[in-house]
Write an enzyme that holds these catalytic residues in place. Sequence first.
Site, PDB file in Angstrom:
ATOM      1  N   HIS A  30       0.833  -1.203   0.000  1.00  0.00           N
ATOM      2  CA  HIS A  30       0.000   0.000   0.000  1.00  0.00           C
ATOM      3  C   HIS A  30       0.874   1.262   0.000  1.00  0.00           C
ATOM      4  O   HIS A  30       0.565   2.249  -0.669  1.00  0.00           O
ATOM      5  CB  HIS A  30      -0.885   0.039   1.249  1.00  0.00           C
ATOM      6  CG  HIS A  30      -1.845  -1.107   1.378  1.00  0.00           C
ATOM      7  ND1 HIS A  30      -1.694  -2.093   2.321  1.00  0.00           N
ATOM      8  CD2 HIS A  30      -2.976  -1.415   0.695  1.00  0.00           C
ATOM      9  CE1 HIS A  30      -2.699  -2.955   2.217  1.00  0.00           C
ATOM     10  NE2 HIS A  30      -3.484  -2.572   1.239  1.00  0.00           N
TER      11      HIS A  30
ATOM     12  N   VAL B  80       4.721  -5.425  -4.560  1.00  0.00           N
ATOM     13  CA  VAL B  80       5.779  -5.367  -3.557  1.00  0.00           C
ATOM     14  C   VAL B  80       5.819  -6.724  -2.849  1.00  0.00           C
ATOM     15  O   VAL B  80       4.774  -7.260  -2.460  1.00  0.00           O
ATOM     16  CB  VAL B  80       5.520  -4.233  -2.549  1.00  0.00           C
ATOM     17  CG1 VAL B  80       6.562  -4.240  -1.430  1.00  0.00           C
ATOM     18  CG2 VAL B  80       5.524  -2.894  -3.277  1.00  0.00           C
TER      19      VAL B  80
HETATM   20  P1  AMP Z   1      -6.446  -3.846  -0.467  1.00  0.00           P
HETATM   21  O1  AMP Z   1      -6.277  -3.071   0.798  1.00  0.00           O
HETATM   22  O2  AMP Z   1      -6.035  -5.277  -0.363  1.00  0.00           O
HETATM   23  O3  AMP Z   1      -7.788  -3.641  -1.120  1.00  0.00           O
HETATM   24  O4  AMP Z   1      -5.404  -3.227  -1.483  1.00  0.00           O
HETATM   25  C1  AMP Z   1      -5.424  -1.847  -1.787  1.00  0.00           C
HETATM   26  C2  AMP Z   1      -4.527  -1.590  -2.958  1.00  0.00           C
HETATM   27  O5  AMP Z   1      -3.201  -1.994  -2.641  1.00  0.00           O
HETATM   28  C3  AMP Z   1      -4.942  -2.390  -4.211  1.00  0.00           C
HETATM   29  O6  AMP Z   1      -4.785  -1.567  -5.350  1.00  0.00           O
HETATM   30  C4  AMP Z   1      -3.959  -3.519  -4.206  1.00  0.00           C
HETATM   31  O7  AMP Z   1      -3.705  -4.054  -5.496  1.00  0.00           O
HETATM   32  C5  AMP Z   1      -2.718  -2.842  -3.658  1.00  0.00           C
HETATM   33  N1  AMP Z   1      -1.793  -3.835  -3.124  1.00  0.00           N
HETATM   34  C6  AMP Z   1      -2.066  -4.813  -2.231  1.00  0.00           C
HETATM   35  N2  AMP Z   1      -0.970  -5.576  -2.026  1.00  0.00           N
HETATM   36  C7  AMP Z   1       0.000  -5.065  -2.818  1.00  0.00           C
HETATM   37  C8  AMP Z   1       1.369  -5.422  -3.062  1.00  0.00           C
HETATM   38  N3  AMP Z   1       1.945  -6.445  -2.447  1.00  0.00           N
HETATM   39  N4  AMP Z   1       2.064  -4.667  -3.930  1.00  0.00           N
HETATM   40  C9  AMP Z   1       1.484  -3.612  -4.570  1.00  0.00           C
HETATM   41  N5  AMP Z   1       0.215  -3.229  -4.379  1.00  0.00           N
HETATM   42  C10 AMP Z   1      -0.518  -3.952  -3.520  1.00  0.00           C
END
Ligand code: AMP
Length: 283
Positions: A39, A179
Amino acid sequence: MTLPTVTTIAETRSAVAAVRGAGRSVALVPTMGALHDGHLALVARAREAADAVVTSVFVNPLQFGPAEDFDRYPRTLEADTAALERAGVDLLFAPSVADMYPEGRTRITVAAGPVGDLLEGRVRPGHFDGMLTVVAKLLHIVGPDVVLFGQKDAQQVFLVRRMVADLNVPVRVEVVPTVREPDGLARSSRNRYLSAEDRRRALALPSALAAAAAATDAGPERMLAAARAELEGREGVEPDYLVAVDPATFRPVDDRYRGPALVLVAARVGGTRLIDNELVSLG
Ligand code: AMP
């Protein structure tokens, strides 16, 4: 300076209007909280892409199925606020479910269409309609110039881009690379569900993707067989899907296909569903 936090839509709109009134551009980073370095990479890129960064933290009930982990999804708003403040975010929008859905579930929703029924959508019916509906609401509430998503959720990225194009949403979509932990596991809020043993077993996912990336010369079927060998028969790992899709259509490629392909994997490790993907070039 402490990070200004707003919970209502009206407060968010007026805070964003003040930013815009000062001639500053706005980036939005939508999240469900339980923030990690993935994030924060989105936030870092958002700071380069616009003058002011709004991050939303909202666990959206619409995108969880009845048997899914909505109730136990990690909620760590205090730690999230501190992390966002350190990361230089300008505004945190952390609405309650009642703020976002004052009349209960919205009757009008965004339909993800056919790609919404594949892969993640097949296992999680309605997930992508719920995700797109909340993303549409957040875009209308904040009205950012740019919105950022992670490549980790590749099908989400595909569908958000489709929605923005098909519904002429005036926003630029930027995607940030996945990441990973030092050992290769993609960072995820759900990794905290894993026991130490399951955490080791979860490496089967990045291993499968690495095996695929090393076998692109062999063509799609043999590439996937090499990846499958890393995943199948591993104790405690229940593979869900392992496919190669055309990034332009999200449809599985046939064995004659050559060109860019997204290898997508999902598996259940000790009861926790994990997903990952890698872009490869089939030569
Ligand atoms: P979430 O809180 O899981 O809904 O994720 C919020 C945002 O963070 C989304 O756009 C996800 O794709 C991104 N995200 C989650 N994990 C990762 C990661 N490991 N690397 C890059 N972006 C991420």
